[in-house]
Every structure is written in C-alpha cells, then in structure tokens.
Design a protein around this motif. Structure first.
Motif, PDB file in Angstrom:
ATOM      1  N   ARG A  69       0.826  -1.221   0.000  1.00 47.45           N
ATOM      2  CA  ARG A  69       0.000   0.000   0.000  1.00 47.45           C
ATOM      3  C   ARG A  69       0.856   1.266   0.000  1.00 47.45           C
ATOM      4  O   ARG A  69       0.328   2.360   0.192  1.00 47.45           O
ATOM      5  N   ASN A  70       2.167   1.110  -0.202  1.00 51.31           N
ATOM      6  CA  ASN A  70       3.097   2.238  -0.201  1.00 51.31           C
ATOM      7  C   ASN A  70       3.081   2.986   1.130  1.00 51.31           C
ATOM      8  O   ASN A  70       3.202   4.200   1.185  1.00 51.31           O
ATOM      9  N   GLU A  71       2.927   2.235   2.224  1.00 44.79           N
ATOM     10  CA  GLU A  71       2.895   2.829   3.556  1.00 44.79           C
ATOM     11  C   GLU A  71       4.129   2.440   4.379  1.00 44.79           C
ATOM     12  O   GLU A  71       4.112   2.548   5.603  1.00 44.79           O
ATOM     13  N   MET A  72       5.179   1.999   3.708  1.00 45.83           N
ATOM     14  CA  MET A  72       6.436   1.660   4.368  1.00 45.83           C
ATOM     15  C   MET A  72       7.554   2.258   3.526  1.00 45.83           C
ATOM     16  O   MET A  72       7.537   2.158   2.302  1.00 45.83           O
ATOM     17  N   ASP A  73       8.516   2.904   4.182  1.00 44.05           N
ATOM     18  CA  ASP A  73       9.591   3.582   3.453  1.00 44.05           C
ATOM     19  C   ASP A  73      10.909   2.826   3.461  1.00 44.05           C
ATOM     20  O   ASP A  73      11.750   3.044   2.585  1.00 44.05           O
ATOM     21  N   LEU A  74      11.107   1.965   4.453  1.00 42.08           N
ATOM     22  CA  LEU A  74      12.378   1.269   4.602  1.00 42.08           C
ATOM     23  C   LEU A  74      12.149  -0.003   5.399  1.00 42.08           C
ATOM     24  O   LEU A  74      11.413   0.020   6.387  1.00 42.08           O
ATOM     25  N   VAL A  75      12.755  -1.107   4.970  1.00 38.88           N
ATOM     26  CA  VAL A  75      12.648  -2.371   5.694  1.00 38.88           C
ATOM     27  C   VAL A  75      14.057  -2.836   6.053  1.00 38.88           C
ATOM     28  O   VAL A  75      14.910  -2.980   5.185  1.00 38.88           O
ATOM     29  N   LEU A  76      14.266  -3.050   7.351  1.00 43.62           N
ATOM     30  CA  LEU A  76      15.517  -3.617   7.852  1.00 43.62           C
ATOM     31  C   LEU A  76      15.188  -5.013   8.356  1.00 43.62           C
ATOM     32  O   LEU A  76      14.528  -5.162   9.388  1.00 43.62           O
ATOM     33  N   PHE A  77      15.582  -6.020   7.612  1.00 43.60           N
ATOM     34  CA  PHE A  77      15.222  -7.411   7.900  1.00 43.60           C
ATOM     35  C   PHE A  77      16.510  -8.213   8.023  1.00 43.60           C
ATOM     36  O   PHE A  77      17.070  -8.660   7.034  1.00 43.60           O
ATOM     37  N   PHE A  78      16.993  -8.368   9.243  1.00 48.11           N
ATOM     38  CA  PHE A  78      18.228  -9.108   9.459  1.00 48.11           C
ATOM     39  C   PHE A  78      17.906 -10.596   9.425  1.00 48.11           C
ATOM     40  O   PHE A  78      17.369 -11.151  10.377  1.00 48.11           O
ATOM     41  N   ARG A  79      18.214 -11.209   8.302  1.00 50.39           N
ATOM     42  CA  ARG A  79      17.886 -12.612   8.056  1.00 50.39           C
ATOM     43  C   ARG A  79      19.015 -13.529   8.490  1.00 50.39           C
ATOM     44  O   ARG A  79      20.177 -13.154   8.464  1.00 50.39           O
ATOM     45  N   ASP A  80      18.633 -14.742   8.840  1.00 52.83           N
ATOM     46  CA  ASP A  80      19.613 -15.787   9.136  1.00 52.83           C
ATOM     47  C   ASP A  80      19.647 -16.715   7.925  1.00 52.83           C
ATOM     48  O   ASP A  80      18.779 -17.578   7.777  1.00 52.83           O
ATOM     49  N   PRO A  81      20.628 -16.551   7.039  1.00 52.03           N
ATOM     50  CA  PRO A  81      20.651 -17.347   5.808  1.00 52.03           C
ATOM     51  C   PRO A  81      21.045 -18.803   6.030  1.00 52.03           C
ATOM     52  O   PRO A  81      20.949 -19.614   5.120  1.00 52.03           O
ATOM     53  N   LEU A  82      21.479 -19.143   7.251  1.00 49.06           N
ATOM     54  CA  LEU A  82      21.947 -20.502   7.521  1.00 49.06           C
ATOM     55  C   LEU A  82      20.906 -21.371   8.216  1.00 49.06           C
ATOM     56  O   LEU A  82      21.157 -22.556   8.448  1.00 49.06           O
ATOM     57  N   ALA A  83      19.766 -20.808   8.549  1.00 46.97           N
ATOM     58  CA  ALA A  83      18.728 -21.577   9.242  1.00 46.97           C
ATOM     59  C   ALA A  83      17.470 -21.639   8.376  1.00 46.97           C
ATOM     60  O   ALA A  83      17.044 -20.631   7.808  1.00 46.97           O
ATOM     61  N   ALA A  84      16.889 -22.825   8.292  1.00 51.33           N
ATOM     62  CA  ALA A  84      15.630 -22.987   7.571  1.00 51.33           C
ATOM     63  C   ALA A  84      14.520 -22.297   8.363  1.00 51.33           C
ATOM     64  O   ALA A  84      14.475 -22.383   9.586  1.00 51.33           O
ATOM     65  N   GLY A 118      22.304   6.943   5.484  1.00 52.53           N
ATOM     66  CA  GLY A 118      21.699   7.702   4.392  1.00 52.53           C
ATOM     67  C   GLY A 118      20.420   8.392   4.830  1.00 52.53           C
ATOM     68  O   GLY A 118      20.146   9.533   4.448  1.00 52.53           O
ATOM     69  N   LEU A 119      19.649   7.723   5.646  1.00 54.41           N
ATOM     70  CA  LEU A 119      18.423   8.301   6.196  1.00 54.41           C
ATOM     71  C   LEU A 119      18.763   9.560   6.996  1.00 54.41           C
ATOM     72  O   LEU A 119      18.098  10.590   6.858  1.00 54.41           O
ATOM     73  N   ALA A 120      19.803   9.488   7.812  1.00 51.30           N
ATOM     74  CA  ALA A 120      20.226  10.636   8.614  1.00 51.30           C
ATOM     75  C   ALA A 120      20.703  11.797   7.739  1.00 51.30           C
ATOM     76  O   ALA A 120      20.538  12.966   8.108  1.00 51.30           O
ATOM     77  N   ARG A 121      21.286  11.493   6.590  1.00 53.71           N
ATOM     78  CA  ARG A 121      21.773  12.534   5.669  1.00 53.71           C
ATOM     79  C   ARG A 121      20.654  13.159   4.847  1.00 53.71           C
ATOM     80  O   ARG A 121      20.866  14.151   4.157  1.00 53.71           O
ATOM     81  N   GLY A 122      19.482  12.526   4.841  1.00 63.02           N
ATOM     82  CA  GLY A 122      18.382  13.037   4.035  1.00 63.02           C
ATOM     83  C   GLY A 122      18.266  12.381   2.675  1.00 63.02           C
ATOM     84  O   GLY A 122      17.557  12.875   1.807  1.00 63.02           O
ATOM     85  N   ASP A 123      18.947  11.259   2.496  1.00 62.44           N
ATOM     86  CA  ASP A 123      18.928  10.581   1.201  1.00 62.44           C
ATOM     87  C   ASP A 123      17.575   9.974   0.847  1.00 62.44           C
ATOM     88  O   ASP A 123      17.384   9.537  -0.286  1.00 62.44           O
ATOM     89  N   PHE A 124      16.646   9.934   1.787  1.00 62.65           N
ATOM     90  CA  PHE A 124      15.348   9.315   1.527  1.00 62.65           C
ATOM     91  C   PHE A 124      14.250  10.342   1.297  1.00 62.65           C
ATOM     92  O   PHE A 124      13.071  10.001   1.313  1.00 62.65           O
ATOM     93  N   GLU A 125      14.615  11.581   1.069  1.00 60.85           N
ATOM     94  CA  GLU A 125      13.611  12.618   0.850  1.00 60.85           C
ATOM     95  C   GLU A 125      12.727  12.317  -0.362  1.00 60.85           C
ATOM     96  O   GLU A 125      11.585  12.744  -0.422  1.00 60.85           O
ATOM     97  N   TRP A 126      13.225  11.550  -1.309  1.00 61.73           N
ATOM     98  CA  TRP A 126      12.431  11.166  -2.481  1.00 61.73           C
ATOM     99  C   TRP A 126      11.189  10.377  -2.071  1.00 61.73           C
ATOM    100  O   TRP A 126      10.181  10.404  -2.762  1.00 61.73           O
ATOM    101  N   ARG A 127      11.234   9.683  -0.924  1.00 59.92           N
ATOM    102  CA  ARG A 127      10.068   8.933  -0.459  1.00 59.92           C
ATOM    103  C   ARG A 127       8.915   9.858  -0.103  1.00 59.92           C
ATOM    104  O   ARG A 127       7.746   9.487  -0.197  1.00 59.92           O
ATOM    105  N   LYS A 128       9.204  11.110   0.297  1.00 58.77           N
ATOM    106  CA  LYS A 128       8.145  12.060   0.637  1.00 58.77           C
ATOM    107  C   LYS A 128       7.347  12.474  -0.589  1.00 58.77           C
ATOM    108  O   LYS A 128       6.187  12.857  -0.489  1.00 58.77           O
ATOM    109  N   ILE A 129       7.976  12.391  -1.756  1.00 61.17           N
ATOM    110  CA  ILE A 129       7.272  12.685  -3.006  1.00 61.17           C
ATOM    111  C   ILE A 129       6.350  11.521  -3.350  1.00 61.17           C
ATOM    112  O   ILE A 129       5.202  11.708  -3.735  1.00 61.17           O
ATOM    113  N   ILE A 130       6.866  10.302  -3.191  1.00 52.24           N
ATOM    114  CA  ILE A 130       6.095   9.102  -3.516  1.00 52.24           C
ATOM    115  C   ILE A 130       5.025   8.841  -2.455  1.00 52.24           C
ATOM    116  O   ILE A 130       3.931   8.394  -2.762  1.00 52.24           O
ATOM    117  N   ASN A 131       5.339   9.104  -1.192  1.00 54.70           N
ATOM    118  CA  ASN A 131       4.444   8.814  -0.078  1.00 54.70           C
ATOM    119  C   ASN A 131       4.338  10.064   0.802  1.00 54.70           C
ATOM    120  O   ASN A 131       4.935  10.143   1.850  1.00 54.70           O
TER     121      ASN A 131
END
Length: 132
Positions: A69-84, A118-131
């Motif tokens: 629904r374009n209601e999320m700007d960033l996903v931090l998903f620390f995955r465990d690639p070694l566990a099923a 990058g978020l702290a630097r303002g690199d995600f300001e483009w998301r404010k245009i999209i969302n």
C-alpha cells in the motif's frame, strides 16, 4: 519515514545492538516490527514501536501489506541465511514486494548501517514525493 525492523531469532541480538547504536536516528521515525523483535528492542531502548504478530504467525505478511500500500519507506530485515525458516514463503514474498514497489531493504547489518546513515543525511527525501 516509516521503518520496519525484523530479525530472525539468531539475528535478534544484532538488531537490538543496531537499534541501540542508531537510536538517535531511529527515534525520529515511525517504527514497526514483528512481535518478539519489537519487544526486545523496546526493552533495550527508549524507542516506541508498533508491533505486529511474530513472523511465523503473519507479522511478515502484515508488514508486506504496508509495503504493497506504499505505507512503508524502509525495511531492515536481518535474516539468518543458515537456518531454515518454516515461513520462508512469507519472507520471500516480503522481499519480492520490496523489489516490486522500490522499497529500500537491508537483509544484514552492513547494508542496514548504510541505509540508516543515508536516512540521517536526508537521502530518503524522495520517499516524501512518492508517499507524502
């Protein structure tokens, strides 16, 4: 910005350490998380997090719905690639949705650090245009 914080069991300590290290940045944003990850972060920090179900019980899908629904700007998903993971299809679906909708996604701490800095630097300001 709206940020999702997700971590597999073996990566939860990394996510907690990450949240502690970047609390000063994260506190300025709306945070979402799957159940246990959110609880552990809130216990270790002063961050407020809207929690969903745990990943295997549908939390990944709940976050995926926000992505769709374009209601999320960033996903931090620390995955465990070694566990099923019993809910691997849900994980794959969430990653696919991030790709489909152009949502920045980190699956490990190194990429997470780059995105949060990058978020702290303002690199995600483009998301404010999209969302707006």
């Amino acid at each position: 910005m709206k940020i999702a914080l997700i971590a597999h069991d073996k990566k939860k300590p990394d996510m907690v350490q990450f949240a502690i290290a970047y609390e000063s940045i994260l506190k300025n944003h709306k945070l979402y998380s799957t159940g246990t990850t959110g609880t552990r972060i809130m216990e270790a920090t002063s961050l407020e997090i809207e929690r969903f179900q745990s990943g295997p019980l549908g939390g990944d899908q709940q976050i995926g719905a926000l992505v769709a629904r374009n209601e999320m700007d960033l996903v931090l998903f620390f995955r465990d690639p070694l566990a099923a993971q019993p809910h691997e299809p849900d994980i794959t679906a969430l990653i696919r949705l991030c790709d489909v909708y152009g949502i920045p996604l980190a699956t490990n701490m190194a990429t997470g650090e780059i995105l949060v800095k990058g978020l702290a630097r303002g690199d995600f300001e483009w998301r404010k245009i999209i969302n707006p």
